[in-house]
Scaffold this motif. Structure first.
Motif, short mmCIF file in Angstrom:
data_model
loop_
_atom_site.label_atom_id
_atom_site.label_comp_id
_atom_site.label_asym_id
_atom_site.label_seq_id
_atom_site.Cartn_x
_atom_site.Cartn_y
_atom_site.Cartn_z
N ASP A 289 48.80 31.47 36.17
CA ASP A 289 49.37 32.38 37.05
C ASP A 289 48.37 33.79 37.05
O ASP A 289 48.13 34.52 37.88
CB ASP A 289 50.93 32.65 36.93
N TYR A 290 48.36 34.09 35.88
CA TYR A 290 47.66 35.22 35.33
C TYR A 290 46.21 35.10 35.98
O TYR A 290 45.73 36.13 36.74
CB TYR A 290 47.46 35.60 33.75
N TYR A 291 45.36 34.03 35.90
CA TYR A 291 44.15 33.98 36.30
C TYR A 291 44.06 34.15 37.72
O TYR A 291 43.05 34.71 38.28
CB TYR A 291 43.64 32.54 35.86
N TYR A 292 44.78 33.48 38.40
CA TYR A 292 44.46 33.35 39.85
C TYR A 292 44.85 34.67 40.79
O TYR A 292 44.70 34.98 41.94
CB TYR A 292 45.77 32.30 40.57
N ILE A 293 45.80 35.57 39.71
CA ILE A 293 45.73 36.97 40.33
C ILE A 293 44.71 37.78 39.97
O ILE A 293 43.90 38.49 40.89
CB ILE A 293 46.89 37.78 40.03
N ARG A 294 44.19 37.67 38.88
CA ARG A 294 43.29 38.78 37.92
C ARG A 294 41.68 38.23 38.47
O ARG A 294 40.95 39.50 38.66
CB ARG A 294 43.23 38.79 36.59
N ILE A 295 41.45 37.15 39.08
CA ILE A 295 40.18 36.85 39.66
C ILE A 295 39.66 37.64 40.77
O ILE A 295 38.38 37.95 40.93
CB ILE A 295 40.12 35.26 40.13
N TRP A 296 40.83 38.24 41.83
CA TRP A 296 40.38 38.98 42.74
C TRP A 296 39.86 40.39 42.18
O TRP A 296 39.39 41.02 43.36
CB TRP A 296 41.45 39.14 43.64
N ALA A 297 39.74 40.94 41.03
CA ALA A 297 39.40 41.91 40.55
C ALA A 297 37.82 41.79 40.18
O ALA A 297 37.23 42.82 39.91
CB ALA A 297 39.98 42.35 39.27
N ALA A 298 37.33 40.66 40.31
CA ALA A 298 35.93 40.29 39.93
C ALA A 298 35.13 41.27 40.57
O ALA A 298 33.95 41.88 40.08
CB ALA A 298 35.58 38.84 39.88
N PRO A 299 34.99 41.29 42.02
CA PRO A 299 33.84 42.08 42.65
C PRO A 299 34.05 43.48 42.16
O PRO A 299 32.84 44.01 42.21
CB PRO A 299 34.28 41.91 44.29
N ALA A 300 35.09 43.96 42.18
CA ALA A 300 35.13 45.36 41.57
C ALA A 300 34.59 45.57 40.20
O ALA A 300 33.88 46.50 39.78
CB ALA A 300 36.48 45.99 41.80
N ALA A 301 34.98 44.78 39.26
CA ALA A 301 34.72 44.95 37.92
C ALA A 301 33.19 44.75 37.53
O ALA A 301 32.72 45.41 36.74
CB ALA A 301 35.56 44.03 37.07
N ILE A 302 32.67 43.91 38.25
CA ILE A 302 31.21 43.37 38.04
C ILE A 302 30.41 44.62 38.56
O ILE A 302 29.17 45.12 38.22
CB ILE A 302 30.87 42.03 38.73
#
Length: 429
Positions: free
Chosen positions: A124-137
């Motif tokens: 559950d944690y993963y499938y929400i946080r993955i959407w931060a990837a473009p900004a974080a990278i």
């Protein structure tokens, strides 16, 4: 010299410290719920993002060194194109991650150890946080480029803002809206996109001139792309070795048991707090060493390195002493569960020793990144990971259990510093 080091180091320290402090807040929020599985789930889910984000950390590292050398040579077009190339790689990588998020999750949770309860919450944690990837990278690119421009202020302001917003949102989602692991994941998403908007705004505020050098001509983009990717490729392999060590550490902790996973995850925050603090001096080293290396000023380069190591020794002694005095109190901050605190106290001496044995590896990282000596970084890290972490662990684990994880981590960190010290004379030839 110390004044110049502190001018760059202090903003970087403030920037870096927000990262482990955020992890501590997340563990604090999860550690005061009704089960240790929530701490374990966030730690396990965090391992996947460590793998993803540290995998892209080559962007920040290669950006700062290459950009600092272009700055030292006074080449405006080269400075601008370094940023453009980095953002192109960040965009392509982010799109790929989002497309492959489901198979990535399935593979990750198949490889990682842990109970079914921990893994279910971690998903559950993963499938929400993955959407931060473009900004974080993308933020990694901006942080590295700003630092290469000798500007540590912008990354500090952005990073502090990102993590303050993240903490506020996480508290709001968990304590007010009664979300659990998914609440701290959503806090990360909000914080990262606010940070990206700030980075773009700061870029146009001070470096608008660089946008004029952005180009669609592939010949110009390719001209320096090979060197950028060669340096980035070496750092990527080097970073994969780090990821392998920390991923295995957390996964094996989960295999031992939920309480051990929770205790090791809390103790790992002690190590991360020191590493991110000392990385402030390493990042200052990246900018200064890159500048003097690009200007071919070896005398100033050597004096810079000497001063950096003096700061490293002092900080290592300070942190080890602090952990010896207040280690148990810090454990109690993370959780109110007596079994986890008792287990963590048992392994605390390893954490007390870590700053003393590891400080050299962090300082050398900054020096080598500034000099873009990526091959030596890659080779030393791979040897340290295989020969001084994995081999000792598999030999010792049947006899001493979880102590083998911590002893192997100690040997890994110490050997990195030793190898880079031995290789340094070749760097100046």
């Amino acid at each position: 010299m110390n004044k110049e080091i502190l001018r760059l180091a202090i903003p970087n320290i403030l920037t870096n410290l927000t990262v482990p402090l955020l992890g501590m807040v997340d563990l604090h929020l999860m550690g005061h719920l009704n089960s240790s599985v929530f701490m374990g789930a966030v730690a396990l889910g965090g391992v996947i993002f460590n793998f993803v984000y540290w995998g892209f950390a080559f962007l920040r590292m290669s950006m700062s060194g290459v950009a600092a050398q272009a700055f030292g040579k006074g080449k405006d077009q080269d400075m601008a194109l370094v940023l453009q190339r980095g953002l192109m790689v960040a965009f392509g990588g982010s799109v790929l991650l989002l497309i492959l998020q489901v198979p990535l999750a399935n593979l990750s949770f198949w490889l990682l150890e842990g109970s079914d309860g921990v893994k279910a919450i971690a998903r559950d944690y993963y499938y929400i946080r993955i959407w931060a990837a473009p900004a974080a990278i993308s933020l990694m690119v901006f942080y590295g480029w700003f630092l290469g421009m000798q500007n540590a202020l912008f990354p500090m302001i952005i990073s502090v803002s990102v993590n303050v917003i993240n903490v506020i949102c996480s508290f709001l989602f968990v304590r007010v809206f009664h979300m659990k692991a998914e609440g701290v994941a959503l806090g990360s998403v909000v914080g990262q996109y606010v940070g990206l908007l700030m980075a773009v705004a700061f870029f146009f505020l001070k470096y608008r001139w660089a946008a004029d050098f952005f180009t669609a001509q592939m010949a110009l983009i390719k001209r320096g792309f090979r060197r950028f990717m060669n340096v980035g490729g070496d750092i990527f392999i080097r970073t994969l070795s780090v990821i392998a060590v920390f991923t295995f550490f957390t996964s094996r902790s989960a295999g031992i048991g939920n309480d051990t996973l929770a205790a090791n995850s809390a103790l790992l925050q002690f190590m991360l707090l020191f590493s991110y603090f000392l990385d402030g001096f390493a990042f200052a080293g990246e900018a200064m060493v890159g500048r003097w290396f690009g200007a071919n000023d070896k005398s100033t380069l050597n004096r810079t390195i000497g001063h950096l190591f003096k700061w490293g020794v002092g900080m290592a002694i300070l942190f080890s002493a602090s952990y010896a005095i207040a280690g148990n109190q810090l454990l109690a901050f993370f959780t109110d569960q007596a079994d986890v605190i008792e287990r963590g106290s048992h392994y605390l001496p390893w954490v007390i020793a870590l700053p003393i044995v590891s400080f050299a590896s962090y300082i050398w990282d900054g020096v080598y990144i500034g000099a873009t000596a990526s091959v030596a970084m890659r080779n030393s890290m791979v040897i340290a990971a295989i020969g001084f972490f994995f081999v000792p662990f598999f030999i010792l684990f049947p006899a001493i259990g979880n102590h083998a994880l911590w002893l192997s981590m100690l040997l890994f960190m110490f050997s990195r510093g030793v190898f880079l010290t031995i290789l340094f004379p070749k760097l100046l030839k």
